[in-house]
Design an enzyme around this catalytic site. Sequence first.
Site, PDB file in Angstrom:
ATOM      1  N   CYS A  26       0.864  -1.174   0.000  1.00 38.58           N
ATOM      2  CA  CYS A  26       0.000   0.000   0.000  1.00 38.58           C
ATOM      3  C   CYS A  26       0.902   1.225   0.000  1.00 38.58           C
ATOM      4  O   CYS A  26       2.030   1.159  -0.460  1.00 38.58           O
ATOM      5  CB  CYS A  26      -0.944  -0.017   1.208  1.00 38.58           C
ATOM      6  SG  CYS A  26      -0.105   0.016   2.796  1.00 38.58           S
ATOM      7  N   HIS A 547      -5.014   8.792   4.291  1.00 41.94           N
ATOM      8  CA  HIS A 547      -5.210   7.341   4.186  1.00 41.94           C
ATOM      9  C   HIS A 547      -6.646   7.028   4.598  1.00 41.94           C
ATOM     10  O   HIS A 547      -7.016   7.149   5.768  1.00 41.94           O
ATOM     11  CB  HIS A 547      -4.206   6.638   5.104  1.00 41.94           C
ATOM     12  CG  HIS A 547      -4.094   5.159   4.890  1.00 41.94           C
ATOM     13  ND1 HIS A 547      -5.065   4.273   5.295  1.00 41.94           N
ATOM     14  CD2 HIS A 547      -3.116   4.411   4.316  1.00 41.94           C
ATOM     15  CE1 HIS A 547      -4.687   3.045   4.994  1.00 41.94           C
ATOM     16  NE2 HIS A 547      -3.502   3.096   4.387  1.00 41.94           N
TER      17      HIS A 547
END
Length: 624
Positions: A26, A547
Amino acid sequence: MKIQESVQQIYDAVGQAANVKSLTHCVTRLRFQLKDESIVDDEQVKAIPGVLGVNHQNGQYQVIIGNAVSDYYTALSKLWDFSEEKRIDNSTQTKEKKKIFDRFADFISACMSPLIPALIGGGMIKVIIIVLTTMGWLSTKTTTYSLLSAFGDAPFYFLPVELAFTAAKYFKVNPMLAVTVAGIMLHPNYTALVQAAKPASLMGLPVTLATYSSSVIPILMVVWAMKYVELGLDKVCPVSLKSIIKPLLEIFIVGVLALVVIGPLGSYAGNFLSWLVLLIQSKASWLTMALMAALMPLIVMTGMHWAFAPLFLTASIAHPDSLILPAMLIANVAQGAASLAVAVKAKNKETKQVATAAGISALLAGVTEPALYGVTLKYRRPLYAAMVSGGIAGLVMGIFNVRAFAFASPSLLALPQFINHTIPQNFISALIAAALALVLTFIVTLAFGFTEPKALDSITDQATVKQTPASGSQVTQKVYSPVAGLVSPLNKVADATFAEGILGLGIAIQPQDSKIYAPFNGQVTTILPTKHAVGLTSDTGIELLIHVGLNTVELQGKPYKTNVQVGDYFQTGDLLLEADLSAIKAAGYDPITIVVVTNTPDFIDIVPTTAESVIIKDVALYVI
């Protein structure tokens, strides 16, 4: 130490290929799925240069790297093959958790959305042709008319080919083979058989002579079946001859299935849907139109309006649409009028600008997403006003039995789609209904009102003043909240990487809105392929990570939509990305949004707001 040396140490520490089932990454961490996590020494991994920490979560062994994670992943890929064929597809697990309706809506939206520019362009050309011929400026007997008609018809006639490509990407099959099968269904030899209307067979198998041009459901079903055909061929084809035998057999098998079994079933399904809707409409057209116009914003939000594509994409003089396009005209005009009413009544300068732009987009282009997501849904009461007024105007549209004779995204500029020389009152009725939706929605929105957030420059209450750090000769920069929601201290987040400040100091926000906006002026530096996180750099040097959700990398980007690209410059308040919060929660993930300054060491202090909740443009962080 070089990245390659650190990567080799990580590779050795996790047990090399013998212990690794898959690897993804990620925005900040390498995500290993290991056969046995117990053999890995966490302290040894943490001691490797470049590693910021480790985390065990959701069956993954996560090695936290930070902004350079993609470089580490690339280097690891050179040590072992982490290709798509060897990765575990987490999206399959996610799909199983989703409800059938949500999966179907995702599928329809994923396949149809990329086609919108072509459909709008072709539709507007058809509208222009209607205007030109109506005004007597273009004769239907000229070659110009014939060629322009081809321009307008092409995106619709070859719709199966376009859908074959997008569906192939969705199902992860060979897109060129999918397009080839769609070409079989549109080939002149096949269409000649359809026009001849004589019995046809393929190697003794009966072929149902259905027309597939401009169709939607048949090709989607065919590509879905192709997924399983490919999987079967991969198992049985000899490796040495696969490049020759597999495409040969795939075209043959899927082509036969398309013409003999699946295509006809899809055609029948599309015809049944059309028949059912038209049957309901024939019994109470006025009520059906009113309900459709009122509920259209909610239908658009789910993407389910594309389920009615067989009804409205083929709209023509011979086959007019008497439901979806007329209802969409009313709904689009209502959304535009509600947004303009908000612009008139708003005191916040930025709200006025956003609402005005959104209103113009809905009224003139038929593009309602800015109005729906940026204005009416955001303030709620304008949405209710648009739905109530849309229902009333839709009732009038239904009573007059208004029909659309060409596909175009319904708007004021596309009103000529309702022109028919033999039914002049149709266009007049459409004008009356659209005008009613415009005026009534505008008035009702003003009457309903809405709660407007305070302007940024008016936030001078005592609480805000108190939390502004005394800077002396220091410079204090503001990072505004990218999303509305409830504030939570970063150390309360259920993820050690963020809670311990490994990536930097910041704040957590439990979002109440699906849109993520720019918190300052700057440039997009990173967007994860899974779209759940973006890296930004402000004009003054603040490096920020936004995020959205914990461990949402496993959703493979499906609940997210990015509105910017790496390298794009943006202004405060520009829309960066959208997240389907309900889909994230339904998949079992927490959508809490993390906002951290990743270059925290470059500053004296990062001070989060003391407010319990924030809205867009509230100060979230003070960077000293």
